[in-house]
Design an enzyme around this catalytic site. Structure first.
Site, mmCIF file in Angstrom:
data_model
loop_
_atom_site.group_PDB
_atom_site.id
_atom_site.type_symbol
_atom_site.label_atom_id
_atom_site.label_comp_id
_atom_site.label_asym_id
_atom_site.label_seq_id
_atom_site.Cartn_x
_atom_site.Cartn_y
_atom_site.Cartn_z
ATOM 1 N N VAL A 7 0.848 -1.192 0.000
ATOM 2 C CA VAL A 7 0.000 0.000 0.000
ATOM 3 C C VAL A 7 0.881 1.239 0.000
ATOM 4 C CG1 VAL A 7 -1.840 1.254 1.176
ATOM 5 C CG2 VAL A 7 -1.767 -1.255 1.281
ATOM 6 N N ASN A 9 1.287 5.565 -1.257
ATOM 7 C CA ASN A 9 0.458 6.774 -1.232
ATOM 8 C C ASN A 9 -0.365 6.959 -2.500
ATOM 9 O OD1 ASN A 9 1.171 8.179 1.340
ATOM 10 N ND2 ASN A 9 3.229 7.985 0.501
ATOM 11 N N THR A 10 0.112 6.413 -3.608
ATOM 12 C CA THR A 10 -0.583 6.579 -4.884
ATOM 13 C C THR A 10 -1.320 5.320 -5.310
ATOM 14 O OG1 THR A 10 1.068 8.195 -5.608
ATOM 15 C CG2 THR A 10 -0.305 7.204 -7.321
ATOM 16 N N ILE A 12 -2.106 0.865 -4.681
ATOM 17 C CA ILE A 12 -2.036 -0.382 -3.932
ATOM 18 C C ILE A 12 -1.653 -1.459 -4.937
ATOM 19 C CG2 ILE A 12 -3.294 -2.073 -2.557
ATOM 20 C CD1 ILE A 12 -5.212 0.190 -1.758
ATOM 21 N N GLY A 107 9.326 3.889 6.786
ATOM 22 C CA GLY A 107 8.172 3.275 6.151
ATOM 23 C C GLY A 107 8.397 1.809 5.830
ATOM 24 N N ASP A 109 7.443 0.230 3.304
ATOM 25 C CA ASP A 109 7.814 0.054 1.903
ATOM 26 C C ASP A 109 9.327 0.087 1.712
ATOM 27 O OD1 ASP A 109 7.776 2.754 2.685
ATOM 28 O OD2 ASP A 109 7.273 3.460 0.675
ATOM 29 N N ARG A 110 9.999 0.942 2.465
ATOM 30 C CA ARG A 110 11.447 1.071 2.325
ATOM 31 C C ARG A 110 12.165 -0.114 2.954
ATOM 32 N NH1 ARG A 110 11.919 6.703 4.914
ATOM 33 N NH2 ARG A 110 14.137 6.579 4.374
ATOM 34 N N THR A 132 5.502 8.312 -5.083
ATOM 35 C CA THR A 132 5.000 9.663 -4.855
ATOM 36 C C THR A 132 6.155 10.577 -4.470
ATOM 37 O OG1 THR A 132 2.914 8.694 -4.106
ATOM 38 C CG2 THR A 132 3.291 11.015 -3.609
#
Length: 257
Positions: A7, A9-10, A12, A107, A109-110, A132
């Site tokens: 998920v 920011n822009t 999923i 985050g 994601d990172r 993003t």
């Protein structure tokens, strides 16, 4: 089979991991508010397009930087797939040592990206994620994530250009044939794309210099990463599936604990 859900920011992004293989992927926008039933319909569409049945899913793993959608999304996973999803956090990632000033603010994601980079290359890496925001995350030869650079994403840069001027139009982000624009559109595209290539190259050179690691392997990812990756020799590889691979590795590490 593992269902991974990333998920951002822009978008999923969802991907099926069958062993080490990405069997299929699917993207929907993050910013559109959805109920759990609407997410459930997205799951069913994704499953059908990949010819996968719900009972084939052993587990569901979620990496998210958007807390406000998590209730509906996790409810959909439980209702439509019958699994309680595992959530990635700084505490659940054990293969990478996070030595930033505040590890909890990093985050998911990172963490996923640097895990995939290190455990596929087993060497120091810089992951450039064109999302993003564009992030440059460094993982050392000893699997330590300590340094990062965060820049405005290429789309943010383009939108700022059009949003803060009266007459400049919105543009498609693509590289023009020349940096020398002969009209407004090509001139803007040249400024955004060539300018961003310059930003990426300078940051990578400066990171490698200050890290004293000129041989760090550079992996680009993210939807717009392919626009930039092919235009510079400083990016060694473009991998659009690095998030799925990283989540798969983290899942295995979690199961081994």
């Amino acid at each position: 089979m593992l269902l991974t859900i990333d998920v951002g920011n822009t978008n999923i992004a969802m991907g099926f991991m069958d062993g080490d293989e990405v069997k299929g992927s699917f993207r929907i926008t993050t910013k559109t508010p959805r109920t759990s039933d609407e997410y459930g319909m997205c799951f069913r569409t994704f499953f059908h397009s990949c010819n996968v049945k719900e009972e084939e899913i052993e587990d569901v793993l979620i990496s998210s930087v958007v807390p406000k959608i998590m209730y509906s999304l996790t409810s959909a996973v439980i209702k439509y797939i019958g699994k309680k999803p595992l959530i990635i956090s700084s505490e659940s990632v054990k293969g990478i040592k996070v030595h930033t000033d505040n590890p909890k603010e990093v985050g998911a994601d990172r963490l996923v990206d640097v895990t995939a980079a290190y455990y596929t290359k087993f060497r120091s890496c810089i992951v450039v994620d064109f999302g993003t925001a564009t992030t440059f995350d460094y993982v050392s030869n000893d699997a330590v994530f300590e340094y990062t650079v965060i820049a405005p994403g290429i789309e943010i840069s383009a939108h700022a250009l059009t949003g803060q001027t009266a007459k400049l139009p919105e543009i498609e982000i693509q590289k023009p044939a020349s940096v020398l624009g002969r009209n407004t559109i090509s001139g803007m595209q040249a400024g955004v794309v060539y300018g961003y290539i310059g930003l990426v190259e300078y940051i990578l050179k400066q990171m490698k210099q200050e890290l004293n690691d000129p041989d760090a392997y550079v992996i680009a990812t993210g939807g717009l990463g392919k626009v930039i990756a092919g235009e510079t020799d400083l990016i060694d590889e473009y991998d659009p599936n690095i998030a799925y691979k990283g989540m798969n590795i983290i899942y295995r590490q979690m199961k081994e604990q």
